[in-house]
Design a protein around this motif. Structure first.
Motif, mmCIF file in Angstrom:
data_model
loop_
_atom_site.group_PDB
_atom_site.id
_atom_site.type_symbol
_atom_site.label_atom_id
_atom_site.label_comp_id
_atom_site.label_asym_id
_atom_site.label_seq_id
_atom_site.Cartn_x
_atom_site.Cartn_y
_atom_site.Cartn_z
ATOM 1 N N ALA A 1 4.213 3.796 -2.313
ATOM 2 C CA ALA A 1 4.024 4.441 -3.100
ATOM 3 C C ALA A 1 6.089 3.961 -2.718
ATOM 4 O O ALA A 1 6.631 4.562 -1.951
ATOM 5 C CB ALA A 1 4.574 5.570 -3.319
ATOM 6 N N PRO A 2 6.844 3.392 -4.170
ATOM 7 C CA PRO A 2 8.064 3.550 -3.575
ATOM 8 C C PRO A 2 8.719 4.486 -3.247
ATOM 9 O O PRO A 2 9.478 4.749 -2.458
ATOM 10 C CB PRO A 2 8.381 3.316 -5.271
ATOM 11 C CG PRO A 2 7.723 2.511 -6.025
ATOM 12 C CD PRO A 2 5.860 3.777 -5.397
ATOM 13 N N SER A 3 8.810 6.007 -3.703
ATOM 14 C CA SER A 3 8.839 6.761 -2.731
ATOM 15 C C SER A 3 8.526 7.549 -1.422
ATOM 16 O O SER A 3 9.497 7.660 -0.830
ATOM 17 C CB SER A 3 8.619 8.416 -3.902
ATOM 18 O OG SER A 3 7.292 8.635 -3.420
ATOM 19 N N ASP A 4 7.991 6.325 -0.642
ATOM 20 C CA ASP A 4 7.675 6.941 0.267
ATOM 21 C C ASP A 4 8.631 5.579 0.928
ATOM 22 O O ASP A 4 8.577 5.868 2.134
ATOM 23 C CB ASP A 4 6.084 6.323 0.904
ATOM 24 C CG ASP A 4 4.919 7.731 0.446
ATOM 25 O OD1 ASP A 4 5.745 8.691 0.061
ATOM 26 O OD2 ASP A 4 3.725 7.174 0.142
ATOM 27 N N ARG B 1 9.201 0.458 -12.066
ATOM 28 C CA ARG B 1 9.846 1.614 -12.049
ATOM 29 C C ARG B 1 10.561 1.894 -10.742
ATOM 30 O O ARG B 1 11.171 2.680 -9.952
ATOM 31 C CB ARG B 1 8.374 2.923 -12.210
ATOM 32 C CG ARG B 1 8.518 2.852 -13.564
ATOM 33 C CD ARG B 1 6.684 4.094 -14.176
ATOM 34 N NE ARG B 1 5.696 3.773 -12.653
ATOM 35 C CZ ARG B 1 4.840 4.358 -12.976
ATOM 36 N NH1 ARG B 1 5.066 5.321 -14.054
ATOM 37 N NH2 ARG B 1 3.890 4.340 -12.114
ATOM 38 N N ALA C 1 2.383 -4.151 -5.399
ATOM 39 C CA ALA C 1 1.834 -3.499 -4.600
ATOM 40 C C ALA C 1 0.227 -3.970 -5.304
ATOM 41 O O ALA C 1 0.029 -4.522 -6.094
ATOM 42 C CB ALA C 1 2.088 -2.227 -5.620
ATOM 43 N N PHE D 1 1.030 -1.397 -0.755
ATOM 44 C CA PHE D 1 0.035 0.203 -0.165
ATOM 45 C C PHE D 1 0.584 1.022 -0.045
ATOM 46 O O PHE D 1 0.473 2.205 0.473
ATOM 47 C CB PHE D 1 -0.846 0.081 1.382
ATOM 48 C CG PHE D 1 -0.195 -0.334 2.455
ATOM 49 C CD1 PHE D 1 0.060 -1.676 2.933
ATOM 50 C CD2 PHE D 1 0.368 0.652 2.680
ATOM 51 C CE1 PHE D 1 0.927 -2.177 3.643
ATOM 52 C CE2 PHE D 1 0.768 0.395 4.290
ATOM 53 C CZ PHE D 1 1.660 -0.799 5.025
ATOM 54 N N PRO E 1 14.596 1.321 -9.506
ATOM 55 C CA PRO E 1 15.034 2.185 -9.541
ATOM 56 C C PRO E 1 14.527 3.640 -8.965
ATOM 57 O O PRO E 1 15.370 4.232 -8.004
ATOM 58 C CB PRO E 1 15.207 3.137 -10.670
ATOM 59 C CG PRO E 1 13.785 2.731 -11.924
ATOM 60 C CD PRO E 1 14.107 1.312 -10.841
ATOM 61 N N ILE E 2 13.668 3.757 -8.371
ATOM 62 C CA ILE E 2 13.268 4.700 -7.909
ATOM 63 C C ILE E 2 13.755 4.282 -6.158
ATOM 64 O O ILE E 2 14.355 4.669 -5.606
ATOM 65 C CB ILE E 2 11.579 4.941 -7.590
ATOM 66 C CG1 ILE E 2 10.909 5.980 -8.973
ATOM 67 C CG2 ILE E 2 10.788 5.592 -6.295
ATOM 68 C CD1 ILE E 2 9.774 5.380 -8.784
ATOM 69 N N LYS F 1 12.009 5.710 1.254
ATOM 70 C CA LYS F 1 12.594 6.841 1.810
ATOM 71 C C LYS F 1 12.154 6.840 2.838
ATOM 72 O O LYS F 1 13.656 7.386 4.476
ATOM 73 C CB LYS F 1 13.077 8.055 0.620
ATOM 74 C CG LYS F 1 11.669 9.160 1.068
ATOM 75 C CD LYS F 1 12.846 10.235 -0.103
ATOM 76 C CE LYS F 1 11.585 11.713 -0.051
ATOM 77 N NZ LYS F 1 11.403 11.506 -1.122
ATOM 78 N N ASP G 1 4.964 -2.829 -10.100
ATOM 79 C CA ASP G 1 5.652 -2.125 -11.236
ATOM 80 C C ASP G 1 6.844 -1.945 -10.737
ATOM 81 O O ASP G 1 8.025 -1.670 -9.621
ATOM 82 C CB ASP G 1 5.446 -0.668 -10.208
ATOM 83 C CG ASP G 1 6.059 0.729 -10.920
ATOM 84 O OD1 ASP G 1 5.859 0.585 -12.005
ATOM 85 O OD2 ASP G 1 4.692 1.769 -10.591
#
Lengths: 263, 263, 263, 263
Positions: C133-136, C171, C159, C131, C174-175, C138, C169
C-alpha cells in the motif's frame, strides 16, 4: 449443523421438457444420497453480456413451467427476480409451490427489489455482489428482515479480483453465516466474466475443488448449475457442472460435510 | 478535441430550493469559465447501503423539480433511472427539457434497463460497473445502439480493488473512448464503499488529483457531485466536492485539457 | 515545483556500444527540451521469470560501462542493486560518478538491502512493491533515513490487480510525496507480468496515457525504459518506449507539468 | 494421497529455550495424531515493515539452535534464507540434520537465491509471492530443477487483494500441484499486511476455516506458525495459532483429509 442441501438445475429454462428431465435426473441422485433438493432455473437472464444472447421464456411461461414441475415432483423451486414488479407476479404464479426468490448478485443492493421480494413472504436467497465485502451483506439481510421476512439466506459466488476473473474468499462464509444461512455457488464461482468477446468463460474443473473447500469451511447448502450437455447449454454452459459428474461431486461434499460436522 | 464539459450537482435532490441554489451557483462558475454544463441530481437513491438512509423525493416530485430547473435555467439535466418502467416516465415528465438518462454502475449490465432508456431517444450515460473490465463496456454501448439510439456515453467511476476500496485504472479511458465519448466521475471514484457500518466514506482530497489525471489521460467530460455543505449532505457527502472548491478544480482541469489538446 | 526530470535508458545493459548510443540519443533529446536526465541501465536482471532469460553483463563489467558513460557524458547514472553485498561494490566501482542506487520493487521490504544501499551515501530510488500500500512506503523511506541517508525517492510502477495485470492508483503519488520525492515509472506500469509462458508482456500504447496522468496528478520525475528496437530488446522489450517516441512523449509531459505547476 | 504433514513452530527464534519448548510441545501433539512434523523457525526476519522490529538471533546463532534441536529431537527443520550467500552457510551449519530451506514469498523470483538454495541439495519450499499468479510458479520450480535439485515444494500464503489484505484463491492449490507438492500456509494467509502503522495485523479466527478449506481442496502439507503466547510473540503474533488450539485444528484437518483421500 443440519443436512447439506442442494440448489441445482439448469441456468435458464430452455424448454419444459428439458427442465423436467433435469429436475427428475437431479432429484433421483439427491434422493439416493439423502440430500434435500431445491430445483433451480431462471425464466429470464436479464444481464447477459451481449444483447444477442438467449434470455429465456419470460416470466409468464417460465413460472408456468416452474409451477408445473413443483406440482408434479413436490420439489421446492428457486428462480431469479430482477425488478420489484416481478416479485408479486412470480410469487402469485407459483401459488402453492414452495418457492425461493433469488436476488442476483449485481442487484444485491437494490433496496426496492429486496423489499418487494421480502414482502411476498417467500424465502429469499441473496447473492453477494462481486463488488461487495462480506461484512456489508448484513445490510442486505437487514433490508429483508426489516420488511418483515425472516427467511433469508446469503450466497457466495466469488469476488472481482482483477478483470474477467473471480476469486472466492472462503473467509466470507463464516463472516456471512453470522447474519444468515449461507449457500456456496460452486458454478458461478468458476466463471470468468466476459473477456470482451461477449461471452463469459468458465473453469468447470475447479467446481469440485471450490465446493469441497467451501463445505469444509462451513456452509448450509450448495448451489450448482447442472446441465446434461454444457457445450450446448443456452446460458453459462462454460461453467456448468455436467450432470454425469453431479453424483460424484455430491458424494465428496457429503464426506467433507460429515468430517466437519459435530458428532 | 472539443470543449471539456461538466456534469455536476448534488447527489440527491434534497429540496427544490437547494437544487435551484446549487444549479445557479454551479452555472455561474461554469459560465465564467466557458464550460458547457449539465445539471445532475437523483430523485431516488435506489441502492443505499442501509435501508434507513434517505432516498430522495421520488420520481414524480423529483422530475417536477428537474423540469422546473431545466425550464428556468435552460440547462440540460441528468438523472439516474433504475428500472425499465422509470425510463419513459422520466422522459415524459421532462418534456421539452434536454435530458440525459444515466444508468447506475451496478445496473450497467441490465439489458432491459438499457433498452428502455435507449428507446426514450434521450442521451444515455452509462456508468461502468465496479466489477466490469473496460473492454466489456462495448457490449453495453451496443445494447443502446442496437435499440436505435446513437447518443451514448460511458463513465468511469473506479473499479473494485479489494474490499471497500475503488481504484481508477486510467487505461480504461482510452479503451472506452474507442466505443463512445467518456466522462470521468471524480467524486464516486474517491468513494470508499461501505465498510460494514452502513455508510460509505470518501477521500475528497483526491478529487482534484484524479480529475487532473483523467483529463490528462483524455476524456470528453467530467462528472462531479458538488455540495455547498458536504457534511450535511443527505447522500454521499463524504466524497462530494465542496462548492467553494469547484472553480479552482475546474481551472486546473481546463489548464490540463488545454495542455493535452492539439492546437 | 521544480523541473520534471527523466530517468531513462535500456532495461538491461546489452553492450557498451548500445548503452552509449542510447545515452547519447536520449541526452540529445532531453538537452533540447531542458529536461534533467539520469541514464538508467541494469547490469543484472535478477528476477527474470525464466531461468533461461538474458540477465546482463554482471556487476563488474556493468559498472565499468556505467562509469565510462558517466565520465564521458557527465550524466548521472542509475542502476539496480539486489543484495546488501552489491551496494558498496557498485558504489565503489562508480567512483566519482553521480550514482543513484535503485531498490527493485520485489525487494522494497528487504531491510538489509535498504540499509546497505543507504550506507553508501548515494541517492536511493525505492520502487514500490506491487503488493504494498502507498502509505506503507513511509517505512521503507524511514529505513534509509534511519541509516543516515536523506537522499531517497519513491517510485510508482503499478499494483497487482488480479493475476498478470498491474494498475496504477494515482492516489499513491500524493500519498507517497508526503514522505519523499516521487518518480512515476511509465514503462513497468504497463507491464503484464508473466502469464505463465515465462515472458512478461506489455501495453506500450498506454505509456503516454499513464505518464500524462501521473504528471497531472503531480510527480517530481518520470522513469521510462527506452529502446531503439524494442522487438529485439534483451529484457522487457514488450513494455519499452521506442526511442522514436520519446521526444513526443516528453513534450506532452512538459506541457502537462507546466499546466499543473504554480506560476 | 499420502499422510498430511505439518511444518510448524514460532515465526522467529526468540530463544533456545523457547524454541525447544515449542518443538517439544508440537512434537508431542503430532506424534499422538500420527502427523509427520517439520520444526520451523526463522533466524532472521529480513523484511519487517519497520526497521525497529525484532529480527532474530542471526544466522550463526540461529543455525546453532536449529541444529541442536534437530539433533536432540530427530526432527527435520525448516528455515528461511534471504540471499544466495546464506544458503551454503545455513546448509553447512545444519550438517547432519534433515533441513528444508524456505524461499520467502517476496523473494520467490530471485533467480540467484533459488539456484544457491537448490545447489545445497537440501529440500526447497518456495512460498508463492503475493503478486504472482499460481501458474507462474512453474518457473520458480524450474529454476530449482534446472539446478539439479528435484526436491522442491510450493507454498500458498495468499494473494494481494487490495491494500493490506490477502485472499487465498483455492484454485491455486490444484494448479500448483501440477508442478510440485503443495503446502498451505494457514497463518500467513490470515495476515493483514501493514496498514501503515508499521505492524501487520491478523485474523487468527480464520486459520481453521482456511486450513480446512485448503485440505479439502487438496494439499500435501500444512504450514502453521504456532506460539504459546501470541500476544507476546516477537514477530507475527497477530496471525499465529495459539498452541492450545493446535490439537483441535489438526484433528479437524485430519478428518477432512481422510474424507477427501481415496480409500
Amino acid at each position: 449443523r443440519g443436512k447439506l442441501f442442494l440448489i441445482g438445475g439448469p441456468c435458464v429454462l430452455e424448454s419444459e421438457t428439458h427442465a423436467r428431465t433435469m429436475a427428475a435426473a437431479i432429484h433421483r441422485i439427491t434422493s439416493d444420497l439423502g440430500v434435500p433438493y431445491i430445483f433451480k432455473a431462471s425464466y429470464d437472464k436479464a444481464n447477459r453480456t451481449s444483447i444477442r444472447s438467449y434470455r429465456g421464456p419470460g416470466l409468464v411461461e417460465g413460472c408456468r413451467i416452474l409451477a408445473a414441475i413443483a406440482k408434479d415432483t413436490g420439489l421446492p423451486v428457486l428462480t431469479d427476480v430482477h425488478t420489484p414488479e416481478d416479485c408479486p407476479r412470480v410469487s402469485d404464479a407459483l401459488g402453492e409451490a414452495e418457492l425461493f426468490l433469488q436476488i442476483p448478485a449485481f442487484l444485491c443492493r437494490q433496496t426496492d427489489l429486496l423489499i418487494a421480494a421480502a414482502e411476498t413472504g417467500r424465502a429469499i436467497n441473496i447473492k453477494k455482489g462481486q463488488f461487495v465485502a462480506p461484512s456489508d451483506m448484513k445490510h442486505a439481510v437487514q433490508k429483508v428482515r426489516d420488511s418483515g421476512n425472516q427467511r433469508v439466506s446469503l450466497c457466495e459466488r466469488g469476488a472481482s479480483f482483477g478483470y474477467n476473473n473471480l476469486v472466492v474468499d472462503m473467509r466470507s462464509l463464516p463472516i456471512m453465516r453470522e447474519y444468515a444461512p449461507v449457500v456456496f455457488d460452486g458454478t458461478h464461482s468458476v466463471q470468468t466474466p466476459s473477456a470482451g468477446d461477449g461471452v463469459s468463460g468458465g473453469q468447470p474443473q475447479f467446481i469440485p475443488v471450490l465446493a469441497r473447500a467451501a463445505v469444509a469451511a462451513g456452509v448450509d447448502g450448495v448451489f450448482l448449475e447442472v446441465h446434461d450437455n454444457p457445450a450446448q447449454a443456452k446460458s453459462d454452459g462454460a461453467n456448468a457442472l455436467h450432470l454425469d459428474n453431479l453424483k460424484g461431486v455430491l458424494e465428496q461434499l457429503l464426506a467433507v460435510h460429515a468430517a466437519v460436522s459435530p458428532r
